[in-house]
Design a protein around this motif. Structure first.
Motif: not given
Lengths: 898, 175
Positions: A124, A155-156, A159, A162-163, A166, A189, A192-193, A196, A199-200, B5-6, B129, B132, B134-135
């Protein structure tokens, strides 16, 4: 566990951190350097830093860097809670500190550590400090973490990716396979991540998205978050591709049955936004929402009623099954819910249940505060337009609010509402007046009493039995303060004027007021008495009935200017007062939109989300305008080039020649003189890195024969953000007719770049131009507003021989209201006899206008209009009367080519 | 597509007597200065703290605000106006449940939040996070905050020492 923390700190203060000083804490970062590391001490210091950050203290770059580097020492500790805190501190500081990339090696080392918590948190931070040059070197850690079984790490990583999408989209897109694999991770989770992110990654490829979504629909995702996300994806696919494939809609429908409230709700609200929705679909969606309306959780009720409120705008019938449930919400303890419930109910209300609804709302009035009552008043008022027949209940309801305890603000809003109803529904007049008469017997607010007395005087004499009101009015003279007595005297006089049988009684009453202790009351009574005795009806009319035809602010400024100039050879002419502010809608009439459509949004509960900035800028304009025109004459006469032009006859409103958010903003005012026209261009430079000089507007006329170029005055220097004016003057010969033509325009100037930090100019600059919107000279520029006491009398007096009658159609004008506004705007004349007020939903109307030419010839216009059969155009028959036939032709030319 | 998502745009805890910030975290640049943030917080507080306003959710300036009051603080979760209200509520619940879990069901109040600031902030960090989620499972979150890690080293050392010395004594004794 908490007790453990407390034990250490209890002795210090009640709130250990509250008075924490930044400087002191920064000193304590020493603890990070001690060896061996004391985990508790270090944890405490980190906690303090984190608290300062979340409280809003700012750290300078140097401070942040120092702390960041000191904290990296803690990578040596094996204490897991300390490490966890250290990661958070590094993450928070990574965006402020310099050279944060220094920790990359420590972090990548952690990436192969056996403890998952280390790996998850390290990644992260990595995503925060990496950029496209570093990412390729550490890419493998991301790929490998994405496919990890441990949900924390996966998950970490997802996510973080995803950041990163950009920052370096190209690199992240290469991980699509790993992400695809992660979708089948056991953790909800992670699923889900991964969805997302995937898809992005594919977002810009419609086909790929649609394929991904349909695959996942079949896969039956478990995670509620993933399901909600997938629903939004489905909506996107349906909207963008107009697909015939049912599977997207079916998926959403199937989600309605989800046990998870979030998912079921997401499905329901999606269905409510569909454009072509089947009854079956919408009914099951509304069914879900209906269940929510009865939930014990406020958020569920709020969500449901908010969605229904939106749906009621497009599909009111679909909402009706929920009416009973929503009626229960009127008394909801959560005001937002109650407001939404009321506005929704009013939107779907019909003739048969509206009465009951009003009663229902009246019942709980006692429980709510004034602010909310105003919302209710607004909503109720809007009903008067929808159900004019229910005026009786509306008036009674509003009166109840008026009489209950309340602030002036609430009472004023309520009185305004009553006036709106009276204006819109003539039948409501009598009952409203009776109720208001009762109210002023016991009214604590002089302001309101005065307004009500004015209304009674205006409308009372025209009712079936005017005499009944006199008692109430005269009571005010006997019982109330000076300002109210004065208003009452005026009101009494109006009865004498408008209702002949009472004239004698009125005279007697006025005589009784001659000895009043208040100057104003005596003066009024004396004046009216004299006029009654001389039977000067015309003047009485003027004094009693005519509203001041111009905005009072403008009148004041004009009068001041008149006195200041000291030239009293000509009497003050009220027609010379600018009326520009009048474009502002009268608050009593509302603006066609009615509080109804915006119902909840008015008080900040913005459901529709009208952009506020827009309104604000309009207001600005109006302010500018109201202060503008009066000073034009003085300002222009000071410019030597224009000093010979004579008296300024008319100034137009502002015409925007650019969008308001472009690099250069320009608007124009046309100033009309007897033989000249001056175009005043107000220019604003909105680029702080440019300075313009020698700014002028080049105008090319469509018909050069009509006019002659006179002169142009450029702006020497136009710095950023300071509006200035340049001018162009032309000359015309009135005998040959007014120069009705259009111009294409361009702003010409020299640009010099400015360094915004130092303000230095980059010489020598270069020439440039910027094209502006076209500008027209129209008949209205040569017409002024005029005011007459009695339009119909004047109209009859004018001969019909010279009148001009023309019929035409306003294409695309779908309502009478709109047509009236357009005609007034096109001619720039003043409406007479309140004929600008249109009964809602009427299909025909007659509008009277008065105006005058620049040489003060009066012009009377009657416009009869009706909607044509298709209801999409308005047919207009315009009759123009003046002493000059060519003037009539000139006026009608305003509509040619329309 | 408006973003699901956000989920969270900002989070804050305010003192319920005056509305002063206890802690706050913003996840996008809608309010880019401390001043703007505090002005927004004041607006939110003014609307939600009224006694007779009723609770839990409202819409303010195009933001959805979900909140929960405790004895002397109010905890807020803010999202975009198009956000799924229930999703936002779930996040708030996860946060509160986790704290309750970590603090062993003590009453949540200002003292608890501040004295256990490390837990408060770590919990937030594990749930959200960059906006988003996270959990959402409070047991998992509590675990990740690091609470179940091997017990503190100071303590361990002393126990170890004690054990060693007992062992030694025992050993000596047996000799």
């Amino acid at each position: 566990m908490a007790s453990r923390v407390q034990k250490k700190d209890d002795d210090e203060s009640d709130f250990l951190f509250e008075n924490l000083d930044k400087g002191q804490v920064i000193q304590e970062k020493r603890a990070f350097n001690e060896s061996p590391i004391h985990p508790r001490k270090c944890s405490l210091v980190i906690s303090q830093f984190l608290y300062l950050l979340s409280r809003g203290d700012s750290f300078t770059k140097t401070e942040a860097t120092d702390i960041f580097f000191a904290a990296t020492k803690l990578f040596q500790s094996k204490d897991i809670p300390l490490r966890r805190l250290m990661y958070l501190l590094l993450k928070e500081l990574s965006t402020i500190s310099q050279d944060a990339i220094i920790v990359i090696s420590s972090l990548t080392k952690d990436m192969s550590h056996k403890i998952e918590l280390y790996r998850a948190n390290a990644i992260r931070i990595l995503c925060k400090i990496t950029d496209s040059s570093i990412l390729p070197q550490i890419e493998r850690y991301f790929k490998q973490s994405i496919v990890e079984k441990d949900p924390h790490v996966s998950s970490a990583a997802l996510v973080s990716s995803i950041h990163l999408l950009k920052v370096c989209p190209e690199i992240v897109k290469r991980w699509a396979n790993e992400v695809q694999e992660a979708i089948s991770n056991k953790s909800n989770m992670v699923q889900y991540h991964a969805l997302a992110l995937l898809h992005r990654i594919k977002q810009h490829d419609r086909l790929a998205v649609s394929k991904l979504v349909s695959n996942l629909i079949k896969n039956s995702l478990r995670s509620p978050y993933a399901q909600s996300y997938l629903i939004r994806c489905c909506v996107e696919v349906i909207e963008e591709t107009n697909t015939e494939d049912r599977i997207f809609r079916e998926y959403i429908e199937s989600c309605l049955r989800s046990k998870n409230e979030m998912v079921a709700y997401e499905a329901a609200r999606s269905i409510c936004t569909f454009k072509n929705v089947s009854n079956k679909e919408i009914n099951s969606a509304v069914g879900v929402l209906q269940n929510f309306l009865n939930s014990t959780k406020p958020t569920l009720r709020f969500a449901a009623v908010r969605t229904l409120n939106k749906l009621a705008q497009t599909n009111p019938t679909a909402v009706i099954p929920c009416n009973l449930d929503m009626e229960n919400l009127i008394t909801d303890t959560n005001r937002s819910i109650a407001t939404l419930a009321i506005t929704t109910l009013l939107k779907v209300g019909n003739e048969s249940n509206v009465e009951r609804l009003i009663k229902q709302i009246a019942n709980f009035l006692g429980d709510i505060n004034d602010e909310f009552k105003i919302v209710v008043v607004d909503a109720i008022t809007s009903l008067s337009q929808k159900f004019p027949k229910k005026y009786k209940h509306l008036i009674i309801f509003l009166n109840k609010i008026l009489r209950d305890e309340g602030t002036l603000q609430l009472k004023q809003a309520t009185l305004d509402a009553i006036l709106t109803v009276v204006n819109n529904i003539p039948e409501s007049k009598e009952i409203a007046l009776t109720e208001l008469c009762d109210y002023i017997e016991d009214c604590d607010f002089p302001d309101l009493s005065v307004q009500i007395l004015h209304l009674i005087g205006q409308e009372g004499p025209l009712t079936s039995s005017p005499a009944q009101y006199m008692r109430y009015i005269y009571n005010r003279v006997l019982l109330d303060g000076g300002i109210i007595r004065a208003a009452a005297v005026t009101s009494i006089a109006k009865f004498g004027l408008l209702y002949e049988p009472m004239k004698e009684k009125v005279v007697i009453l006025l005589q009784r007021c001659l000895l009043d202790e208040d100057d104003e009351v005596r003066d009024r009574a004396t004046l009216y008495l004299k006029l009654f005795k001389e039977n000067d009806v015309r003047y009485l009319n003027k004094v009693l009935m005519d509203d001041v035809p111009v905005p009072l602010n403008n009148l004041q400024k004009s009068l001041e200017l008149y006195l200041h100039q000291g030239d009293f050879s000509e009497p003050f002419d009220i027609a010379s007062v600018s009326t520009v502010v009048e474009t502002y809608q009268s608050p009593l009439l509302g603006d066609g939109k009615s509080p109804f459509s915006t119902g909840a949004s008015k008080k900040g509960d913005s459901v529709t989300g009208t952009p506020k900035s827009n309104n604000a800028s309009n207001n600005n304009n109006n302010n500018e305008e109201s202060s503008g025109p009066e000073s034009f004459a003085t300002k222009l006469s000071q410019i030597p080039q224009f000093s010979t032009f004579g008296k300024l006859l008319k100034s137009s409103e502002y015409i925007e020649l650019t969008e308001t958010e472009t690099e250069y903003v320009v608007n124009c005012v046309k100033h009309i003189y007897r033989e000249h026209i001056v175009f005043q261009f107000n220019c604003t430079n909105t680029l702080n890195e440019q300075q313009l000089s020698n700014v002028s507007v080049k105008m090319v006329p469509s018909d050069p024969k009509l006019l002659k170029y006179e002169c142009s005055i450029p702006i020497d220097v136009l710095p950023y953000g300071e509006p200035q004016q340049c001018y162009v003057a032309i000359r015309y010969i009135p005998a040959n007719g007014y120069p009705l033509c259009s111009f294409s325009n361009a702003l010409k100037f020299k640009v010099k770049e400015v360094d915004p930090s130092t303000g230095e100019l980059d010489e020598p600059g270069y020439d440039d131009q910027y094209s502006l919107e076209r500008l027209e000279i129209v008949p209205k520029d040569f017409l002024n507003r005029a005011f007459v006491g009695n339009f119909s009398e004047e109209w009859k007096k004018m001969s019909e021989d010279t009148q001009l009658v023309q019929t035409f159609s306003l294409v695309g004008v779908k309502s009478i209201d709109e047509a009236v506004k357009q005609i007034i705007k096109t001619l720039g004349m003043a409406p007479a006899e309140k004929s600008e007020v249109v009964t809602p939903k009427s299909a025909k109307h007659i509008l009277y206008l008065t105006g005058k030419s620049l040489n003060n010839q009066l012009i009377y216009v009657r416009a009869r209009m009706k909607l044509d059969q298709s209801q999409t155009n308005t047919d207009v028959e315009l009759t123009i009367k003046s002493d000059d036939e060519s003037l009539n032709d000139f006026v009608i030319s305003a509509f040619i080519e329309k | 597509m408006s973003s699901f998502l956000y989920t969270v745009t900002s989070f804050f805890i305010l003192d319920s007597s005056k509305g002063e910030r206890v802690i706050a975290k913003y996840y996008n640049n809608d309010f880019d200065t401390l001043q703007k943030q505090k002005a927004f917080e004041k607006k939110v507080f003014d609307k939600t703290s009224k006694v007779n306003f009723g609770g839990e959710i409202t819409l303010l300036d195009n933001y959805l605000v979900v909140y929960k009051s405790f004895s002397n603080i109010i905890i807020y979760m803010v999202g975009d106006q198009n956000q799924n209200e229930i999703a936002l509520l779930y996040v708030l619940n996860s946060f509160i449940d986790t704290l309750q879990n970590l603090f062993e069901n003590s009453q949540i109040n200002k003292k608890l939040i501040l004295d256990g600031i490390n837990y408060t902030l770590l919990t937030l960090d594990e749930i959200i996070d960059g906006g988003i989620i996270m959990e959402s499972d409070s047991a998992v979150i509590a675990d990740r905050v690091g609470i179940k890690a091997p017990d503190n080293d100071d303590l361990d050392e002393s126990i170890n020492k004690a054990v060693t010395s007992v062992k030694e004594q025992l050993f000596n004794f047996l000799k």
